[in-house]
Design a protein around this motif. Structure first.
Motif, mmCIF file in Angstrom:
data_model
loop_
_atom_site.group_PDB
_atom_site.id
_atom_site.type_symbol
_atom_site.label_atom_id
_atom_site.label_comp_id
_atom_site.label_asym_id
_atom_site.label_seq_id
_atom_site.Cartn_x
_atom_site.Cartn_y
_atom_site.Cartn_z
ATOM 1 N N ALA A 97 55.013 -3.546 19.916
ATOM 2 C CA ALA A 97 55.620 -2.730 20.973
ATOM 3 C C ALA A 97 54.630 -2.348 22.072
ATOM 4 O O ALA A 97 54.977 -2.357 23.252
ATOM 5 N N LYS A 98 53.406 -2.036 21.707
ATOM 6 C CA LYS A 98 52.419 -1.604 22.701
ATOM 7 C C LYS A 98 51.825 -2.770 23.480
ATOM 8 O O LYS A 98 51.604 -2.673 24.672
ATOM 9 N N THR A 99 51.572 -3.874 22.793
ATOM 10 C CA THR A 99 50.877 -4.989 23.436
ATOM 11 C C THR A 99 51.811 -6.061 23.987
ATOM 12 O O THR A 99 51.452 -6.747 24.929
ATOM 13 N N ASN A 100 52.979 -6.208 23.365
ATOM 14 C CA ASN A 100 53.894 -7.243 23.819
ATOM 15 C C ASN A 100 55.342 -6.837 23.532
ATOM 16 O O ASN A 100 55.971 -7.355 22.599
ATOM 17 N N PRO A 101 55.869 -5.921 24.357
ATOM 18 C CA PRO A 101 57.238 -5.451 24.121
ATOM 19 C C PRO A 101 58.279 -6.570 24.193
ATOM 20 O O PRO A 101 59.297 -6.507 23.514
ATOM 21 N N ASN A 102 58.027 -7.597 24.985
ATOM 22 C CA ASN A 102 58.974 -8.715 25.057
ATOM 23 C C ASN A 102 59.143 -9.391 23.700
ATOM 24 O O ASN A 102 60.254 -9.783 23.325
ATOM 25 N N SER A 152 60.016 -2.887 28.966
ATOM 26 C CA SER A 152 60.408 -4.234 29.365
ATOM 27 C C SER A 152 61.916 -4.282 29.625
ATOM 28 O O SER A 152 62.665 -4.909 28.877
ATOM 29 N N PRO A 153 62.351 -3.635 30.702
ATOM 30 C CA PRO A 153 63.794 -3.516 30.947
ATOM 31 C C PRO A 153 64.508 -4.849 31.131
ATOM 32 O O PRO A 153 65.620 -5.026 30.641
ATOM 33 N N LYS A 154 63.880 -5.788 31.795
ATOM 34 C CA LYS A 154 64.536 -7.079 32.032
ATOM 35 C C LYS A 154 64.794 -7.809 30.712
ATOM 36 O O LYS A 154 65.899 -8.301 30.470
ATOM 37 N N ALA A 155 63.780 -7.882 29.876
ATOM 38 C CA ALA A 155 63.947 -8.553 28.574
ATOM 39 C C ALA A 155 64.972 -7.817 27.717
ATOM 40 O O ALA A 155 65.797 -8.448 27.063
ATOM 41 N N PHE A 156 64.946 -6.503 27.760
ATOM 42 C CA PHE A 156 65.887 -5.710 26.975
ATOM 43 C C PHE A 156 67.321 -5.992 27.424
ATOM 44 O O PHE A 156 68.195 -6.244 26.605
#
Length: 171
Positions: A97-102, A152-156
């Motif tokens: 979550a901290k380093t790579n939320p995507n 990461s709103p777009k990925a979410f």
């Protein structure tokens, strides 16, 4: 590689313990394990154990975890109950979550897709149902989920929103 191909299960197990020790420094371990996914319950249990220790920032390790989710390996491994399965997913998501939320969002997406598919295959529509649901009702911590959406709103939106809209439609 030749030790993993052996018929001697003791040698395979010892080899896996060796690989657990070097997995954070190489992507090769995931490459070596991929052909054994789904081969047997024993193999699947060893590979699942591997994914709980691995660095999911490494591409092949991440892909191996997604393959385990997509191929029903957790569901078909007798030693993994749903709570343990979720624990592996949750730990993986929070580690990234901290380093790579995507990547965290990708794991959640694969998990939800698989659980929705299982729910529909069982002639149910709600994977969160207390009685017959596939997803533990307390699986997702709201603040962590919101945190991923904010990071990461777009990925979410691209990965999770379609799943939620689909669930709303069928329910």
């Amino acid at each position: 590689e030749s030790y993993l191909k052996s018929e001697d299960w003791d040698l395979i197990t010892k080899t896996m313990w060796f690989l657990y020790g070097i997995m954070s420094s190489t992507e090769r371990v995931a490459e070596l394990l991929k052909p054994y996914v789904g081969k047997s319950r024993q193999w699947d249990e060893l590979i699942i154990r591997y994914t709980t220790f691995t660095d999911l920032r490494v591409g092949n390790n991440f892909e191996l975890l997604l393959l385990l989710i997509d191929e029903d390996i957790f569901e078909n491994t007798r030693s993994f109950r749903e709570r343990e399965y979720w624990s592996v997913i949750e730990t993986s998501v929070y580690k990234l979550a901290k380093t790579n939320p995507n990547r965290s969002i990708e794991i959640i997406s694969h998990y939800l897709n698989r659980k929705i598919e299982l729910t529909l295959n069982n002639a149910q529509t709600n994977p969160f149902s207390e009685n017959s649901g596939q997803i533990l009702t307390r699986s997702f911590e709201d603040k962590e989920f919101i945190n991923l959406a904010e990071k990461s709103p777009k990925a979410f939106v691209n990965k999770i929103l379609p799943l939620m809209l689909s669930l709303m439609e069928i329910n």
